[in-house]
Design a protein around this motif. Structure first.
Motif, PDB file in Angstrom:
ATOM      1  N   ILE A  16       0.755  -1.148   0.078  1.00  0.00           N
ATOM      2  CA  ILE A  16       0.170   0.001   0.030  1.00  0.00           C
ATOM      3  C   ILE A  16       0.969   1.104   0.302  1.00  0.00           C
ATOM      4  CG2 ILE A  16      -2.103  -1.100   1.174  1.00  0.00           C
ATOM      5  CD1 ILE A  16      -1.220   0.247   3.724  1.00  0.00           C
ATOM      6  N   ASP A 250       1.665  -2.065  17.925  1.00  0.00           N
ATOM      7  CA  ASP A 250       0.693  -2.434  16.931  1.00  0.00           C
ATOM      8  C   ASP A 250      -0.736  -2.730  17.766  1.00  0.00           C
ATOM      9  OD1 ASP A 250       2.338  -2.725  14.873  1.00  0.00           O
ATOM     10  OD2 ASP A 250       1.743  -4.880  14.281  1.00  0.00           O
ATOM     11  N   LEU A 259      -4.877  -0.026  13.329  1.00  0.00           N
ATOM     12  CA  LEU A 259      -3.421   0.031  13.119  1.00  0.00           C
ATOM     13  C   LEU A 259      -2.994   0.712  12.030  1.00  0.00           C
ATOM     14  CD1 LEU A 259      -0.657  -1.460  13.518  1.00  0.00           C
ATOM     15  CD2 LEU A 259      -1.409  -3.196  12.109  1.00  0.00           C
ATOM     16  N   SER A 277       3.574   3.050  11.487  1.00  0.00           N
ATOM     17  CA  SER A 277       3.801   1.665  12.360  1.00  0.00           C
ATOM     18  C   SER A 277       3.322   0.235  11.664  1.00  0.00           C
ATOM     19  CB  SER A 277       3.109   1.664  13.573  1.00  0.00           C
ATOM     20  OG  SER A 277       3.408   2.832  14.560  1.00  0.00           O
ATOM     21  N   HIS A 278       2.553   0.444  10.815  1.00  0.00           N
ATOM     22  CA  HIS A 278       1.994  -0.626  10.058  1.00  0.00           C
ATOM     23  C   HIS A 278       2.792  -1.461   8.964  1.00  0.00           C
ATOM     24  CE1 HIS A 278       0.505   1.569   6.585  1.00  0.00           C
ATOM     25  NE2 HIS A 278      -0.142   2.224   7.373  1.00  0.00           N
ATOM     26  N   GLY A 279       2.600  -2.381   8.379  1.00  0.00           N
ATOM     27  CA  GLY A 279       3.506  -2.937   7.472  1.00  0.00           C
ATOM     28  C   GLY A 279       2.748  -2.746   5.852  1.00  0.00           C
ATOM     29  N   SER A 280       3.141  -3.379   4.862  1.00  0.00           N
ATOM     30  CA  SER A 280       2.783  -3.171   3.716  1.00  0.00           C
ATOM     31  C   SER A 280       1.380  -3.817   3.235  1.00  0.00           C
ATOM     32  CB  SER A 280       3.745  -3.713   2.411  1.00  0.00           C
ATOM     33  OG  SER A 280       3.702  -5.181   2.789  1.00  0.00           O
ATOM     34  N   ALA A 281       0.950  -4.165   4.280  1.00  0.00           N
ATOM     35  CA  ALA A 281      -0.766  -4.528   3.833  1.00  0.00           C
ATOM     36  C   ALA A 281      -0.951  -5.316   2.664  1.00  0.00           C
ATOM     37  CB  ALA A 281      -1.624  -3.527   4.309  1.00  0.00           C
ATOM     38  N   PRO A 282      -0.125  -6.368   2.334  1.00  0.00           N
ATOM     39  CA  PRO A 282      -0.433  -6.746   0.735  1.00  0.00           C
ATOM     40  C   PRO A 282      -1.718  -7.281   0.558  1.00  0.00           C
ATOM     41  CG  PRO A 282       1.059  -8.175   2.036  1.00  0.00           C
ATOM     42  CD  PRO A 282       0.996  -7.121   2.909  1.00  0.00           C
ATOM     43  N   ASP A 283      -2.618  -7.795   1.405  1.00  0.00           N
ATOM     44  CA  ASP A 283      -3.946  -8.305   1.270  1.00  0.00           C
ATOM     45  C   ASP A 283      -4.890  -7.103   0.771  1.00  0.00           C
ATOM     46  OD1 ASP A 283      -3.288  -7.061   3.906  1.00  0.00           O
ATOM     47  OD2 ASP A 283      -4.973  -8.039   4.807  1.00  0.00           O
ATOM     48  N   ILE A 284      -4.490  -5.819   1.049  1.00  0.00           N
ATOM     49  CA  ILE A 284      -5.356  -4.599   0.443  1.00  0.00           C
ATOM     50  C   ILE A 284      -4.705  -3.850  -0.463  1.00  0.00           C
ATOM     51  CG2 ILE A 284      -6.956  -4.744   2.455  1.00  0.00           C
ATOM     52  CD1 ILE A 284      -5.274  -2.260   3.520  1.00  0.00           C
ATOM     53  N   ASN A 291      -5.823   2.969   4.584  1.00  0.00           N
ATOM     54  CA  ASN A 291      -6.041   3.956   5.554  1.00  0.00           C
ATOM     55  C   ASN A 291      -4.614   4.796   5.456  1.00  0.00           C
ATOM     56  OD1 ASN A 291      -6.667   6.028   7.346  1.00  0.00           O
ATOM     57  ND2 ASN A 291      -7.237   4.480   8.794  1.00  0.00           N
ATOM     58  N   ASP A 338     -11.306   0.108   7.637  1.00  0.00           N
ATOM     59  CA  ASP A 338     -10.506  -0.369   8.660  1.00  0.00           C
ATOM     60  C   ASP A 338     -11.099   0.469  10.008  1.00  0.00           C
ATOM     61  OD1 ASP A 338      -8.928   1.728   7.721  1.00  0.00           O
ATOM     62  OD2 ASP A 338      -8.098   1.923   9.274  1.00  0.00           O
TER      63      ASP A 338
END
Ligand code: ATP
Length: 359
Positions: A16, A250, A259, A277-284, A291, A338
């Motif tokens: 993302i 987290d 998150l 703080s979050h990661g790359s959220a590959p699922d979205i 967000n 989210d």
């Protein structure tokens, strides 16, 4: 009033990242204009999977060189777990940059918003995470990693806590507590990891003597999670070692609403990097539903850091405006999925930019 023109690096990263980083650039441009500050000069630099394709490496030498000459930078998340070998086994991009520039402090606020889907309303805390040692094997050695396998069936890791790094992060945390509610919690596991996290606790307690106006308590990491999940509103500043800080932040982000709203700044005395703080959220990724708040607020933290460094009221005003515009946007009901809203990344960004123009 100083009116410096800043030059900031932009590293989109993976997943993302190419959605939330440009959103933050748009918001910062609008905020600087609203504050009457000179426009930021942006320098887009290759990093991550696209840099592997274009430069043969996730963090090109040219990127590190360019970062030496900018005032700070925005780093998108990376999805290094999906890189082809040998890149996957190398130190990941943010670790490489943090190590290269000695960014020892990772400041991670968690703040809830009215109507922002918080688990604990009125959460307003900051986790100060030591960023250079501890139990994460990728950053506690000079060369190689602190994790190895003598046989295919045995894996060993080590952790490091030093007085010097603990004192350095403790001072950061106490200075922050002083300008907040003057309460600081040390998180450790000194009943089991007696020497390592015991040293962290004891050195932080020693540093506390220089800040008698700050009230100090401490928790074991497991007890801290229990208190945080129900009573996050009771914490002010939390200081902890690297891995505990990663996990706890987290949790704190999610407790505060998502998150996706948890920002962070990585800094040394001379350099600073905004990184959600979050990661790359590959699922979205690629769906325009991420967000962007965490990345936007991380960017505002960078403006604040620049404002303090250069004693620049205009850039501090721009940071205030970003935070106020995000708050107004969320509280007006414009939220991404989210946070139980329906706005997409583009809509949300446009609403924040409009709120900045309206002020
Ligand atoms: P890393 O170890 O790189 O930090 P992670 O394993 O913690 O990554 P994330 O990429 O942070 O994982 O994602 C965790 C969950 O939170 C996923 O379901 C993801 O979709 C969601 N998430 C993370 N960031 C956002 C965001 N900005 N907007 C919406 N959802 C997000």
């Amino acid at each position: 009033m100083t009116s410096k023109q800043y030059r900031l690096g932009v590293l989109h990263g993976d997943g993302i990242g190419p959605e939330i980083v440009p959103s933050s650039v748009d918001v910062l441009d609008a905020a600087m204009a609203a504050a009457g500050a000179p426009a930021i000069e942006w320098e887009v630099l290759p990093l991550g999977r696209s840099a592997i394709d274009s430069h043969g490496i996730a963090v090109p030498e040219s990127t590190l060189e360019a970062l030496e000459h900018v005032d700070g930078w925005l780093l998108g998340p990376h999805d290094s777990a999906s890189y082809p070998e040998p890149h996957k086994s190398m130190l990941n991009p943010s670790g490489t940059i943090r190590k290269h520039f000695g960014l020892f402090a990772n400041i991670r606020p968690a703040k809830s918003y009215e109507g922002g889907n918080a688990i604990v309303a009125d959460t307003d805390l900051v986790i100060v995470r030591e960023n250079t040692e501890g139990f994460y094997a990728d950053r506690n050695t000079y060369a190689g990693t602190g994790e190895f396998m003598p046989t295919p069936d045995v894996a060993i890791m080590h952790g490091i806590i030093t007085r010097q790094a603990t004192e350095r992060i403790a001072h950061e945390a106490f200075k922050l507590a002083r300008v907040r509610d003057k309460r600081l919690t040390i998180v450790h596991k000194a009943n089991v990891l007696k020497m390592t996290t015991g040293l962290f606790r004891d050195v932080t307690r020693e540093v506390a003597k220089q800040y008698p106006d700050v009230t100090v308590n401490d928790f074991h990491i497991d007890a801290a999670t229990v208190h945080l999940v129900r009573r996050a509103d009771k914490f002010d500043v939390i200081v902890t070692e690297n891995m505990f800080g990663d996990i706890l932040s987290d949790l704190a982000g999610e407790v505060a609403g998502s998150l996706g709203i948890a920002p962070s700044l990585n800094s040394s005395d001379t350099k600073a990097m905004a990184q959600a703080s979050h990661g790359s959220a590959p699922d979205i990724a690629g769906k325009n539903i991420a967000n962007p708040v965490a990345m936007i607020l991380s960017s505002a933290m960078l403006l604040r850091w620049l404002g303090a460094k250069f004693d620049d009221a205009a850039v501090l005003d721009a940071a205030d405006r970003v935070e106020a515009a995000v708050t107004r946007t969320i509280e007006s009901g414009v939220k991404t999925r989210d946070m139980a809203g329906s706005a997409d990344t583009t809509d949300f960004t446009a609403a924040v930019v409009a709120a900045l123009a309206a002020k």
